[in-house]
Design an enzyme around this catalytic site. Structure first.
Site, PDB file in Angstrom:
ATOM      1  N   ARG A  36     -27.063   3.802  25.283  1.00 35.37           N
ATOM      2  CA  ARG A  36     -26.889   3.773  23.828  1.00 35.37           C
ATOM      3  C   ARG A  36     -25.937   4.915  23.466  1.00 35.37           C
ATOM      4  O   ARG A  36     -26.346   6.057  23.301  1.00 35.37           O
ATOM      5  CB  ARG A  36     -28.242   3.941  23.136  1.00 35.37           C
ATOM      6  N   GLU A  73     -31.123   1.813  17.095  1.00 34.65           N
ATOM      7  CA  GLU A  73     -31.863   0.684  17.664  1.00 34.65           C
ATOM      8  C   GLU A  73     -31.273  -0.672  17.249  1.00 34.65           C
ATOM      9  O   GLU A  73     -31.492  -1.674  17.921  1.00 34.65           O
ATOM     10  CB  GLU A  73     -33.323   0.751  17.229  1.00 34.65           C
ATOM     11  N   HIS A 104       0.843  -1.200   0.000  1.00 34.15           N
ATOM     12  CA  HIS A 104       0.000   0.000   0.000  1.00 34.15           C
ATOM     13  C   HIS A 104       0.875   1.246   0.000  1.00 34.15           C
ATOM     14  O   HIS A 104       1.895   1.294   0.690  1.00 34.15           O
ATOM     15  CB  HIS A 104      -0.917   0.006   1.223  1.00 34.15           C
TER      16      HIS A 104
END
Length: 660
Positions: free
Chosen positions: A619, A434, A104
């Site tokens: 969350r 969710e 790379h």
């Protein structure tokens, strides 16, 4: 040791020769057929292989099972990839016992992705390099075997740096390949926190913005100088390309894009002047700067410009289904603030977008996506970017109407996704926070976190699994049929026009709207299970800016990505949100028009949502992908968002309703 090589370009030629010099047996080489539309200034791997008597192939899809079987029959001990342009499937990567290794053109983990040679110059880096790394499923993410640094001189341009990198690659391979042949293969894991990603560059990315700093413009010229397509601008309708330039002292008080002088040819930028040393008008020949000024008819004081509206480049057409919703109407406003976007939208109402209905670049049809399929298919075909934002996304509806949630959120949206596949249109799809469900990670990572949901007898999860399944279908369409997509996952976006107090009255609203309704009506604020659930609340302005950058998709960095959009710093429990909201309510100038605060009331989730509900304790998003792909950080404090959202809803209440 037997090797199979995937190679292209000058780096491919260097790699093939280095492998031979190290004493490997090359069973076959896979390359690409040259593209007639591309400037093939570089060496040919196929000619090199043919001259060496090595079998060489250029399949359209090397990952097809037929080619996988043929490579397996070659029984390679090791696989090398030297600037091969396509990702290799895991089936191919696992064929070689010693592993598969890629060269790379950067110092990984920085500048993963496409065109690192050009990007390091665009960004004004002083150092780059080459890295040999083990290949894994994710591009450029495997363990590092060896790397070599390359200094970038101030006078380096793309071609000179390309030659430096080729030389460094050969030195690196000459050093490490004999060691690897003996079975000694170093492995150093990459630090994911240091990873940056860049997408492919297109010729149109060479358009100069004279309002940028002069160093930025000069670096762009260096990055795309010949034999790359070049940095360009316009004088009226005449396009011209700048092949070489230098930075001049400050041009104080001169408007960016203004010609300061024609001999030498100097143009003002944001903080200085760019001297154009050589350039080319249209498809003409390369000339020095003052001759270019003469050819273009430039005089001191002339203003250079971006491409004129008559140049034939049409606006980008964005189709928003669910345009009247919270995200849809705010996104429409952001897009219409830019001249180069045209918005087509459908929804079952128009109250939130009424301010756009007379806008010449906004085209709206009132309709239902489950009924008006012909209109939708036609506009998917017509538009460039599709955002299917229609969904039932309020928790109480998951338990009330799970089948309707599945029918709308999955089945209807799947039909739209298939239109995007059929007509090869880019889709920006709203996944959801969710989908992480009851994930136990401290912060949710799009590429690593497990998606954990509850039992089947908890219909609360129908929304999460419908979205998750559609995420997986979209991903598969991207892998197998080339669908261009980005999945974005909003984390508790808030702001004006979130939903309505009427929706809150029937329990079908977001949490903050329900809390505001309680304050407006003088009813107790209900804290479900004590309100200890934590969320990361995100201002709609921050969210929409991130979503807009996904649509722009600079350098195609967002293609095939999943991107969380949330504010980890705005983490608060629902109880803390309610307390902050109450404090803002008491200070609001309209407070006197509403009833006294009725207090907090703790209720069980089962009594509020029904027996099919199950809550999530926290969350919190990781936003590393948003930082890398979008250059985005949320900046708006939660208190500011709460105050603005509250103000919008309080001012939307009728005077008579306030008095009652």
């Amino acid at each position: 040791m037997k090797a199979v090589i995937f190679a292209y370009h000058d780096m491919g030629c260097q790699g093939v020769q280095a492998v031979l010099d190290a004493g490997y047996e090359i069973a076959a080489i896979f390359t690409h057929a040259d593209n007639p539309a591309e400037n093939t200034f570089f060496g040919s791997v196929s000619r090199l292989a043919a001259g060496l008597g090595i079998p060489v192939y250029a399949p359209d899809n090397v990952n097809h099972p037929i080619w996988v079987d043929r490579i397996a029959e070659l029984a390679p001990d090791i696989i090398f990839s030297f600037y091969y342009r396509n990702l290799l499937s895991e089936e191919i990567l696992h064929l070689a016992p010693a592993g598969a290794f890629n060269l790379h053109g950067s110092l990984l983990p920085a500048y993963r992705g496409r065109a690192p040679l050009n990007w390091v110059l665009v960004n004004g880096e002083s150092e780059t390099g080459v890295t040999l790394h083990r290949m894994v499923k994710r591009a450029d993410a495997g363990e590092i075997v060896a790397s070599q640094r390359v200094a970038i001189a101030q006078d380096d341009v793309a071609l000179t740096l390309h030659h430096k990198l080729c030389q460094a690659a050969r030195q690196l391979l000459n050093s490490i390949l004999p060691t690897m042949k003996c079975g000694d293969i170093p492995s150093v894991p990459q630090r994911e926190s240091d990873a940056t990603y860049y997408g492919r560059r297109r010729p149109e990315d060479g358009l100069i913005d004279w309002h940028k700093p002069v160093s930025t413009v000069h670096n762009l010229v260096r990055a795309v100088a010949a034999p790359w397509p070049g940095a360009f601008s316009y004088n009226g309708s005449q396009k011209f390309t700048i092949w070489s330039s230098r930075i001049c002292p400050d041009a104080q008080g001169v408007l960016p894009g203004s010609v300061i002088s024609v001999s030498p040819l100097r143009v003002a930028c944001a903080d200085g002047a760019l001297e154009i040393i050589t350039g080319q008008a249209g498809d003409g020949i390369t000339v020095q700067g003052s001759q270019l000024a003469q050819t273009l008819g430039l005089v001191a004081g002339a203003r250079l410009n971006r491409p004129p509206a008559t140049s034939g480049k049409r606006r980008i057409r964005v189709l928003i289904l669910g345009v009247n919703g919270f995200i849809g109407n705010h996104l429409t406003e952001r897009l219409l603030n830019e001249e180069n976007y045209e918005v087509y939208g459908m929804d079952i109402g128009s109250n939130a977008i009424s301010r756009f209905l007379l806008h010449p670049r906004f085209h709206f049809v009132e309709g239902d996506i489950s009924i008006h399929s012909e209109w939708i298919e036609y506009h998917v075909k017509k538009c460039d970017v599709v955002l299917p934002l229609v969904a039932i996304a309020t928790p109480i509806e998951y338990t009330r109407n799970p089948l309707r949630v599945f029918e709308l959120d999955f089945e209807e949206n799947l039909r739209i996704i298939r239109y995007c596949v059929k007509y090869r249109k880019r889709v920006v799809f709203p996944s959801t926070s969710e989908v992480y469900g009851m994930c136990t990670d401290a912060s949710f990572d799009e590429d690593k976190s497990n998606l954990i949901v509850g039992p089947v007898n908890k219909p609360r999860w129908i929304y999460s699994v419908s979205k998750q399944l559609l995420d997986r279908v979209i991903w598969a369409y991207g892998e197998k049929e080339g669908l261009r997509f980005t999945l974005f996952r909003p984390f508790n976006w808030m702001g004006p026009r979130l939903d309505s107090l009427n929706a809150a009255r029937i329990g079908s609203s977001r949490a903050i709207t329900q809390l505001i309704l309680n304050l407006v009506e003088g009813t107790p604020i209900k804290l479900i299970d004590g309100g200890q659930q934590k969320r990361c609340f995100t201002d709609i302005r921050d969210g929409i800016e991130a979503l807009f950058r996904i649509i722009v998709n600079e350098g195609d960095r967002c293609d095939g990505k999943i991107i969380n959009i949330g504010n980890p710093d705005n983490e608060a429990s629902i109880q803390e949100l309610a307390t902050l909201l109450l404090d803002s309510f008491d200070k609001h100038p309209l407070r006197c028009h509403f009833p006294p605060f009725a207090g907090f009331q703790v209720v069980e989730s089962r009594s509020y949502y029904g027996k099919g509900y199950q809550d999530v304790a926290h969350r919190k998003p990781s936003i590393d992908n948003a930082r890398r792909c979008l250059g985005w950080e949320p900046s708006i404090a939660m208190r500011d968002t709460v105050e603005e959202t509250l103000d919008f809803f309080l001012r939307s209440v009728d005077v008579a309703e306030r008095a009652s």
